[in-house]
Structure formats: C-alpha cells, structure tokens
Scaffold this motif. Structure first.
Motif, PDB file in Angstrom:
ATOM      1  N   THR A  19      -9.031 -78.879  28.568  1.00 49.92           N
ATOM      2  CA  THR A  19     -10.145 -78.226  29.268  1.00 49.92           C
ATOM      3  C   THR A  19     -10.227 -78.718  30.711  1.00 49.92           C
ATOM      4  OG1 THR A  19     -11.466 -77.863  27.278  1.00 49.92           O
ATOM      5  CG2 THR A  19     -12.658 -78.003  29.359  1.00 49.92           C
ATOM      6  N   LEU A  20     -10.096 -80.032  30.907  1.00 49.85           N
ATOM      7  CA  LEU A  20     -10.159 -80.607  32.255  1.00 49.85           C
ATOM      8  C   LEU A  20      -9.049 -80.044  33.135  1.00 49.85           C
ATOM      9  CD1 LEU A  20     -11.317 -82.605  34.293  1.00 49.85           C
ATOM     10  CD2 LEU A  20      -9.985 -84.413  33.184  1.00 49.85           C
ATOM     11  N   ASP A  21      -7.841 -79.971  32.601  1.00 49.53           N
ATOM     12  CA  ASP A  21      -6.726 -79.414  33.371  1.00 49.53           C
ATOM     13  C   ASP A  21      -6.989 -77.959  33.753  1.00 49.53           C
ATOM     14  OD1 ASP A  21      -5.420 -81.807  33.154  1.00 49.53           O
ATOM     15  OD2 ASP A  21      -3.965 -81.142  31.647  1.00 49.53           O
ATOM     16  N   ASN A  22      -7.473 -77.173  32.790  1.00 51.41           N
ATOM     17  CA  ASN A  22      -7.767 -75.763  33.066  1.00 51.41           C
ATOM     18  C   ASN A  22      -8.868 -75.622  34.120  1.00 51.41           C
ATOM     19  OD1 ASN A  22      -5.874 -74.561  31.446  1.00 51.41           O
ATOM     20  ND2 ASN A  22      -7.336 -73.590  30.067  1.00 51.41           N
ATOM     21  N   LEU A  23      -9.969 -76.343  33.912  1.00 50.24           N
ATOM     22  CA  LEU A  23     -11.090 -76.236  34.841  1.00 50.24           C
ATOM     23  C   LEU A  23     -10.686 -76.668  36.246  1.00 50.24           C
ATOM     24  CD1 LEU A  23     -14.080 -75.568  35.183  1.00 50.24           C
ATOM     25  CD2 LEU A  23     -14.599 -77.957  34.581  1.00 50.24           C
ATOM     26  N   HIS A  24      -9.871 -77.703  36.336  1.00 48.56           N
ATOM     27  CA  HIS A  24      -9.374 -78.146  37.642  1.00 48.56           C
ATOM     28  C   HIS A  24      -8.621 -77.011  38.336  1.00 48.56           C
ATOM     29  CE1 HIS A  24      -7.036 -81.499  39.996  1.00 48.56           C
ATOM     30  NE2 HIS A  24      -7.712 -80.694  40.793  1.00 48.56           N
ATOM     31  N   GLN A  94     -14.499 -69.118  29.010  1.00 48.04           N
ATOM     32  CA  GLN A  94     -14.164 -69.280  27.607  1.00 48.04           C
ATOM     33  C   GLN A  94     -12.696 -69.669  27.527  1.00 48.04           C
ATOM     34  OE1 GLN A  94     -14.711 -65.403  25.849  1.00 48.04           O
ATOM     35  NE2 GLN A  94     -13.470 -64.395  27.399  1.00 48.04           N
ATOM     36  N   PRO A  95     -12.189 -69.979  26.342  1.00 51.56           N
ATOM     37  CA  PRO A  95     -10.772 -70.326  26.256  1.00 51.56           C
ATOM     38  C   PRO A  95      -9.871 -69.228  26.831  1.00 51.56           C
ATOM     39  CG  PRO A  95     -11.877 -70.953  24.232  1.00 51.56           C
ATOM     40  CD  PRO A  95     -12.890 -70.183  25.043  1.00 51.56           C
ATOM     41  N   MET A  96      -9.142 -69.565  27.872  1.00 51.37           N
ATOM     42  CA  MET A  96      -8.180 -68.661  28.498  1.00 51.37           C
ATOM     43  C   MET A  96      -7.228 -69.492  29.340  1.00 51.37           C
ATOM     44  SD  MET A  96     -10.210 -66.781  31.659  1.00 51.37           S
ATOM     45  CE  MET A  96     -11.944 -66.959  31.194  1.00 51.37           C
ATOM     46  N   THR A  97      -6.059 -68.971  29.580  1.00 49.01           N
ATOM     47  CA  THR A  97      -5.080 -69.696  30.388  1.00 49.01           C
ATOM     48  C   THR A  97      -5.449 -69.601  31.870  1.00 49.01           C
ATOM     49  OG1 THR A  97      -3.638 -67.797  30.711  1.00 49.01           O
ATOM     50  CG2 THR A  97      -3.278 -69.140  28.717  1.00 49.01           C
ATOM     51  N   VAL A  98      -4.823 -70.438  32.660  1.00 53.54           N
ATOM     52  CA  VAL A  98      -4.993 -70.372  34.111  1.00 53.54           C
ATOM     53  C   VAL A  98      -4.523 -69.016  34.618  1.00 53.54           C
ATOM     54  CG1 VAL A  98      -4.221 -71.349  36.305  1.00 53.54           C
ATOM     55  CG2 VAL A  98      -4.814 -72.867  34.399  1.00 53.54           C
ATOM     56  N   VAL A 130       3.321 -75.648  38.589  1.00 56.13           N
ATOM     57  CA  VAL A 130       3.401 -74.300  38.034  1.00 56.13           C
ATOM     58  C   VAL A 130       2.427 -73.407  38.796  1.00 56.13           C
ATOM     59  CG1 VAL A 130       3.156 -72.873  35.972  1.00 56.13           C
ATOM     60  CG2 VAL A 130       3.957 -75.242  35.762  1.00 56.13           C
ATOM     61  N   PRO A 131       2.895 -72.332  39.427  1.00 52.81           N
ATOM     62  CA  PRO A 131       1.975 -71.430  40.127  1.00 52.81           C
ATOM     63  C   PRO A 131       0.928 -70.859  39.176  1.00 52.81           C
ATOM     64  CG  PRO A 131       4.258 -70.973  40.727  1.00 52.81           C
ATOM     65  CD  PRO A 131       4.296 -71.921  39.573  1.00 52.81           C
ATOM     66  N   PHE A 132      -0.235 -70.558  39.716  1.00 54.36           N
ATOM     67  CA  PHE A 132      -1.338 -70.064  38.891  1.00 54.36           C
ATOM     68  C   PHE A 132      -0.944 -68.863  38.020  1.00 54.36           C
ATOM     69  CE2 PHE A 132      -3.697 -71.643  42.808  1.00 54.36           C
ATOM     70  CZ  PHE A 132      -4.006 -72.873  42.260  1.00 54.36           C
ATOM     71  N   PRO A 133      -0.257 -67.848  38.563  1.00 56.84           N
ATOM     72  CA  PRO A 133       0.037 -66.664  37.739  1.00 56.84           C
ATOM     73  C   PRO A 133       0.998 -66.947  36.585  1.00 56.84           C
ATOM     74  CG  PRO A 133       0.409 -66.208  40.079  1.00 56.84           C
ATOM     75  CD  PRO A 133       0.220 -67.665  39.945  1.00 56.84           C
ATOM     76  N   ALA A 140      -7.643 -73.878  26.796  1.00 57.20           N
ATOM     77  CA  ALA A 140      -8.808 -74.579  26.281  1.00 57.20           C
ATOM     78  C   ALA A 140     -10.017 -74.443  27.203  1.00 57.20           C
ATOM     79  CB  ALA A 140      -8.478 -76.055  26.086  1.00 57.20           C
ATOM     80  N   TYR A 141     -11.204 -74.417  26.593  1.00 60.60           N
ATOM     81  CA  TYR A 141     -12.457 -74.511  27.346  1.00 60.60           C
ATOM     82  C   TYR A 141     -13.527 -75.056  26.411  1.00 60.60           C
ATOM     83  CZ  TYR A 141     -16.365 -73.591  30.450  1.00 60.60           C
ATOM     84  OH  TYR A 141     -17.468 -73.743  31.258  1.00 60.60           O
TER      85      TYR A 141
END
Length: 310
Positions: A19-24, A94-98, A130-133, A140-141
C-alpha cells in the motif's frame, strides 16, 4: 470511520509495504501534474502537497481559465479533481495498480480538458525504475493504514507549525514532498551554501543544487523504509557545521545516524511519551540549535530573549 485519538499507532513500513509503495507512486503522479503547471518557486516549493481536513491537496493549480485542484481524501478514500468552473471528477481509492491509477487519472483530466503529459518515471528512487503506465507490480490499498498515517501527519503538522511560528527568518511552509514521501519544514540562515554534490537517484543534480543553495536546518517525518525500519522524525543541517553531531538536550531515544548523516527520533517514542507535542518540540529545538549555534547563525533569526519554539 471513527476518528482516531491523537498520535495513533502506526504500522512499520514492512507491514503496509505494498500500500505504501502504491500510495507513494500515486502521489508522485499527482505531484508531477502540479509541477507541470506551476511556476518555479525556490527550493522546489511549487511541487509540494499540503495537509487538509481530509487528506493531502495540491492547493489551487493556476491555469489560463482559472485553475484546478487535486486532493486525496483519506476519510472517504477518493481522489477529487475540482475546477474553478465548478466541474468535478472523482476516482475511488481502492486496490488498483499504479498503471490503473495513472490511466484513470489521465482519463478524468482529459474530460476536464486538462493535459497530463508528465515525465512518466518516478523520482528519488533507485533503479530499476518502472514507468507509471507499466507498473503492475501490486494492487494494494489498505484504507486503515492510510488513514492512520494521515492522522499522524495531522498531529505532526500541528507541532511543526508551532515550531515554525517562532522563527523570524526565511522558512518553508510545512509541506509534504511526494519525492521522498515526507512532511518537512526548513529554516534558512540567509547565507549561501556550498554547491550540493547531487547524486540523488533519478533526480537531476540541478534540482538538488538549487534546493540546497542556501544554508539550512531541516526537520521532517516519514513512514520509514530502507535501513530505517519504523516511522521516524529526522533533522539535518546543510552544510553540516562542526559540532552538529553532538546536539545538547536531545530527548531520550533520539540519535545521530552516521550513514544517513542526520538525527533520527522514532515516532513510537514520541507517541508513547507523557506529552508527545512537547517531546517532539524538544527534538526540533535541540537539532535546530545545534545547526544555528555551531553554524553561527544570526541570533535575531530565533530571538535572543525567547526560544524560537513558543
């Protein structure tokens, strides 16, 4: 969701890593949109987020027609995009990828005729990047972990703001940097500093050279990571004056981290102390005074008769 009491217990970075990695990365995407449209303000202050009553906000981003604002709502767990013309778009957090977040945000902005052609690689992170797209690593969230971190930021913001209020020289806002994912406040002596050596991963040296172009004393808070295994406060001086590493009157549990080149103070110690606000203020005061006294700063910046932290 019921409001937490002040100074909530926080997970370690490992306990909410995905979650922390995603939110960052989500904050980096939004932060780069602010960067795209804002005029340059010294020390990259034009890029930061600010605490709000519900989360983090870009504040108003000016445009020819008026402007827009993007905010993270960590109570209702939504990303809100609002224009001065009254248009709104929302993305559920919610849970979703970058990659999914990046795509959804671009679609919502395009609907508002707002271009989002940003540099698609994150900054201040080591390779491989890794580029955002293309970032589909995890989805995770954890709402509770995010909410707790934001509520802790609210308490920290209160103390940082009180600390900043007594300083009479040039000082930054209390603001959130999405590059390193930390809340920070910085004081300046007014003198030029030696050229910063740069070397921050995936960040142009020119950015760091300008950010550290003046002597400073900085303090902040971040959720931890790397060789810091828990949420912690930090403080450092640039350039670091002789004697800085032996700050007087440090609260118990605070220490100088040799490899990081800065002071650390675990959040859990502050939280569990009898008076967390005063405990944190004592850390901020001690580290600032180590910088200002050993760095021979002008006494008028913090007052000769009273502490800089009221």
């Amino acid at each position: 969701m019921k409001a937490l009491p002040s100074w909530p217990e926080l997970p370690t970075p490992d306990e909410w890593k995905e979650t922390l990695d995603n939110l960052h990365m989500w904050t980096q995407i939004v932060g780069k949109i602010r960067l795209l449209y804002m005029p340059w303000i010294n020390h990259s202050w034009h890029t930061t987020f600010y605490l709000s009553a519900t989360g983090l906000t870009t504040s108003l981003i000016p445009q020819t027609y008026g402007g827009f604002e993007i905010s993270f709502n960590f109570i209702d767990h939504r990303l809100n995009i609002k224009t001065v013309g009254g248009e709104n778009r929302t993305i559920d957090l919610q849970p979703m990828t970058v990659a999914e977040f990046y795509h959804d945000l671009k679609v919502k902005l395009n609907e508002l005729d707002i271009s989002a052609e940003i540099y698609e690689k994150p900054v201040e992170l080591p390779d491989p990047i890794v580029p955002f797209p293309q970032n589909n690593k995890h989805a995770a969230y954890d709402k509770e972990a995010v909410y707790r971190f934001w509520r802790a930021l609210i308490d920290v913001h209160k103390v940082f703001t009180k600390f900043r209020a007594g300083f009479q020289g040039k000082a930054s806002p209390v603001h959130f940097f999405w590059g390193a994912f930390d809340l920070a406040v910085t004081f300046f002596s007014g003198r030029k500093a030696p050229r910063h050596p740069g070397g921050i991963p995936n960040c142009p040296d020119r950015v760091m050279e300008e950010a550290y172009s003046r002597e400073l004393s900085s303090a902040g808070f971040w959720p931890g990571g790397g060789n810091v295994a828990e949420p912690a406060f930090y403080a450092y001086a640039y350039p670091e004056p002789d004697g800085y590493r032996t700050a007087a009157s440090l609260p118990e549990g605070a220490f100088y981290h040799e490899s990081l080149g800065e002071y650390l103070f675990p959040y859990r110690i502050v939280r569990n102390s009898e008076n967390p606000d005063e405990t944190l203020l004592s850390f901020l005061k001690a580290t600032y005074e180590a910088a200002s006294i050993h760095g021979d700063w002008d006494k008028v910046l913090h007052g000769e008769k009273e502490s800089h932290a009221r």
